[in-house]
Motif scaffolding. Structure first.
Motif, PDB file in Angstrom:
ATOM      1  N   GLY A 171       3.613   8.146   6.160  1.00 18.59           N
ATOM      2  CA  GLY A 171       2.205   8.515   6.127  1.00 18.59           C
ATOM      3  C   GLY A 171       1.392   7.604   5.223  1.00 18.59           C
ATOM      4  N   VAL A 172       1.880   7.361   4.019  1.00 19.12           N
ATOM      5  CA  VAL A 172       1.150   6.493   3.078  1.00 19.12           C
ATOM      6  C   VAL A 172       1.060   5.074   3.628  1.00 19.12           C
ATOM      7  CG1 VAL A 172       1.258   5.420   0.791  1.00 19.12           C
ATOM      8  CG2 VAL A 172       1.749   7.860   1.049  1.00 19.12           C
ATOM      9  N   THR A 173       2.180   4.569   4.152  1.00 19.22           N
ATOM     10  CA  THR A 173       2.188   3.191   4.673  1.00 19.22           C
ATOM     11  C   THR A 173       1.240   3.060   5.859  1.00 19.22           C
ATOM     12  OG1 THR A 173       4.501   3.054   4.005  1.00 19.22           O
ATOM     13  CG2 THR A 173       3.691   1.315   5.433  1.00 19.22           C
ATOM     14  N   PHE A 174       1.268   4.064   6.750  1.00 18.10           N
ATOM     15  CA  PHE A 174       0.372   4.020   7.906  1.00 18.10           C
ATOM     16  C   PHE A 174      -1.083   4.017   7.448  1.00 18.10           C
ATOM     17  CE2 PHE A 174      -2.398   6.247  10.847  1.00 18.10           C
ATOM     18  CZ  PHE A 174      -2.211   5.531  12.024  1.00 18.10           C
ATOM     19  N   ALA A 175      -1.427   4.903   6.503  1.00 17.53           N
ATOM     20  CA  ALA A 175      -2.820   5.002   6.051  1.00 17.53           C
ATOM     21  C   ALA A 175      -3.301   3.682   5.443  1.00 17.53           C
ATOM     22  CB  ALA A 175      -2.951   6.140   5.031  1.00 17.53           C
ATOM     23  N   VAL A 176      -2.441   3.063   4.623  1.00 22.03           N
ATOM     24  CA  VAL A 176      -2.838   1.801   3.978  1.00 22.03           C
ATOM     25  C   VAL A 176      -3.018   0.692   5.016  1.00 22.03           C
ATOM     26  CG1 VAL A 176      -2.010  -0.025   2.432  1.00 22.03           C
ATOM     27  CG2 VAL A 176      -1.804   2.372   1.751  1.00 22.03           C
TER      28      VAL A 176
END
Length: 432
Positions: A124-129
């Motif tokens: 989730g964090v990687t996708f958002a960034v």
């Protein structure tokens, strides 16, 4: 070490001479055979050299592939590298089969929930960034600039979904190479496998939404059906393969390594034609066998260790030869920015969300999540085929990122395993 370096250089000189001779002969033969033979020999020697330098063998395979491939020295023709797709599918199936034999129910009960939660956080964090960065690059990325805002948002989401993916292939190959065993290794392997399952589901949804924004409409039943078939169909076919393997091992029980290579090849080719995931098919087969009969699971593990080295050397050398170095020039800055942001996002998510009961997870786990290989290549190619208006340019950007990740990822994965202290002493001292 010196002997291996000398033999590798001699082999490359011989390959250069053969390449020159081919240029003046009309009956030069098929480039696929030349590529297979040359990459196999160069890969095996380069693996020894890499081991002597304290690097993973896998890094040696990839680097020598890059060196002799069509985008560097040009000793191997591009047509020959492209013709080795069959080997790539076989290697992925063999590696996934071994990985499946490691997935015991006891392991899933111990770490399954924690791995799934951390995986969701990291993805989730990687996708958002990556999504935010890609959309912010809209004015400078040629394929995004002319799109409407909804289209650019959808394509950014599609690209970011692919960029999030990990590499079970590289991780499992390094674990095999170093004979690493322990809770950290189990956690890492489970995370990269579950992470790619997340990515497969998310990719199907993102592709459907992207198709809708370009005027083809959102066909929700077809979208859900396609994702469901890939996941559950793959598991079902994998279970059938597991039954076939057990029957063979208990009934015929001869030439097991050869039988497994043949069956893995059939799984890779058949799975691709049925729109299944060869990785998931073999993973499910290995996991079912390991949980039905642990002894037979260990036999599969040993048989693939015996037969797999040439296949893995050829697979990773071919992957290196296929890396388009010129892509780094055309989309280099954007790719490099996304590589850095992806690495930072994975690092931050692991530091923040990894279980606190094992400090090694917060400190070293991110290193094992940097690699990208087979699954990412496959999804990038799928984007190119599904969206011909902009897909090829997206593929170039993703391949440029894979190039960077393949060069540093295996080394980082090995450092993570060394840092965890779970590599066997003789491997840690001598280099994998």
């Amino acid at each position: 070490m010196k002997g291996s370096v000398f033999r590798l250089l001699l082999l490359m000189a011989l390959l250069a001479a053969i390449t020159q001779a081919q240029a003046v002969r009309a009956d030069a033969g098929t480039p696929v055979l030349l590529a297979a033979g040359a990459l196999l020999l160069c890969g095996l020697f380069a693996g020894k050299v890499a081991k002597g330098m304290g690097l993973p063998r896998l890094t040696g395979y990839i680097l020598v592939g890059v060196a002799v491939g069509p985008y560097a020295l040009g000793f191997i023709p591009g047509a020959g590298v492209k013709g080795l797709e069959l080997v790539k599918g076989l290697a992925v199936s063999l590696i996934a089969l071994v990985a499946g034999t490691e997935l015991h129910l006891g392991l899933i009960r111990r770490v399954g929930a924690r791995v799934a939660l951390l995986c969701a956080a990291v993805c989730g964090v990687t996708f958002a960034v990556c999504f935010g960065a890609t959309f912010a690059l809209k004015p400078v990325l040629p394929f995004l600039a002319p799109m409407t805002v909804p289209q650019a948002l959808a394509v950014s989401a599609l690209l970011s979904t692919v960029v999030v993916s990990f590499s079970p292939t590289v991780t499992i190959a390094i674990v095999q190479e170093t004979s690493a065993r322990g809770p950290f290794t189990e956690f890492l392997m489970a995370l990269v496998i579950i992470g790619d399952l997340f990515v497969m589901v998310a990719f199907g949804l993102a592709a459907g939404i992207t198709r809708a924004t370009f005027g083809n409409g959102l066909d929700l039943p077809a979208l859900v059906g396609g994702v469901g078939w890939e996941l559950f169909g793959s598991v079902g076919v994998g279970c059938l393969l597991a039954v076939a393997m057990l029957l063979y091992m208990r009934g015929v029980n001869r030439e097991l390594p050869l039988f497994l290579v043949g069956l893995s090849f059939a799984a890779a080719e058949g799975g691709a034609r049925l729109h299944l995931s060869p990785l998931l098919v073999s993973l499910a087969a290995g996991a079912l066998i390991a949980n039905l009969d642990e002894r037979e699971g260990r036999r599969i593990h040993q048989a693939i260790n015996q037969a797999g080295l040439p296949v893995f050397a050829l697979f990773f050398a071919a992957a290196g030869a296929g890396l388009k170095l010129d892509a780094l020039v055309t989309v280099g800055p954007a790719a490099l920015l996304l590589v850095v942001l992806r690495g930072l996002a994975i690092w931050a998510a692991c530091r923040r969300f990894a279980p606190a009961d094992d400090p090694r997870l917060k400190r070293y786990l991110w290193m094992g999540l940097i690699s990208q290989a087979g699954v990412t290549f496959g999804l990038a190619a799928l984007v190119s085929r599904t969206f011909p208006s902009f897909g090829p340019q997206v593929e170039v950007l993703i391949v440029a990122m894979i190039t960077a990740h393949e060069l540093v990822g295996p080394v980082l994965t090995r450092r993570a395993l060394m840092g965890s202290g779970e590599i066997r002493a003789e491997e840690a001292g001598g280099g994998a």
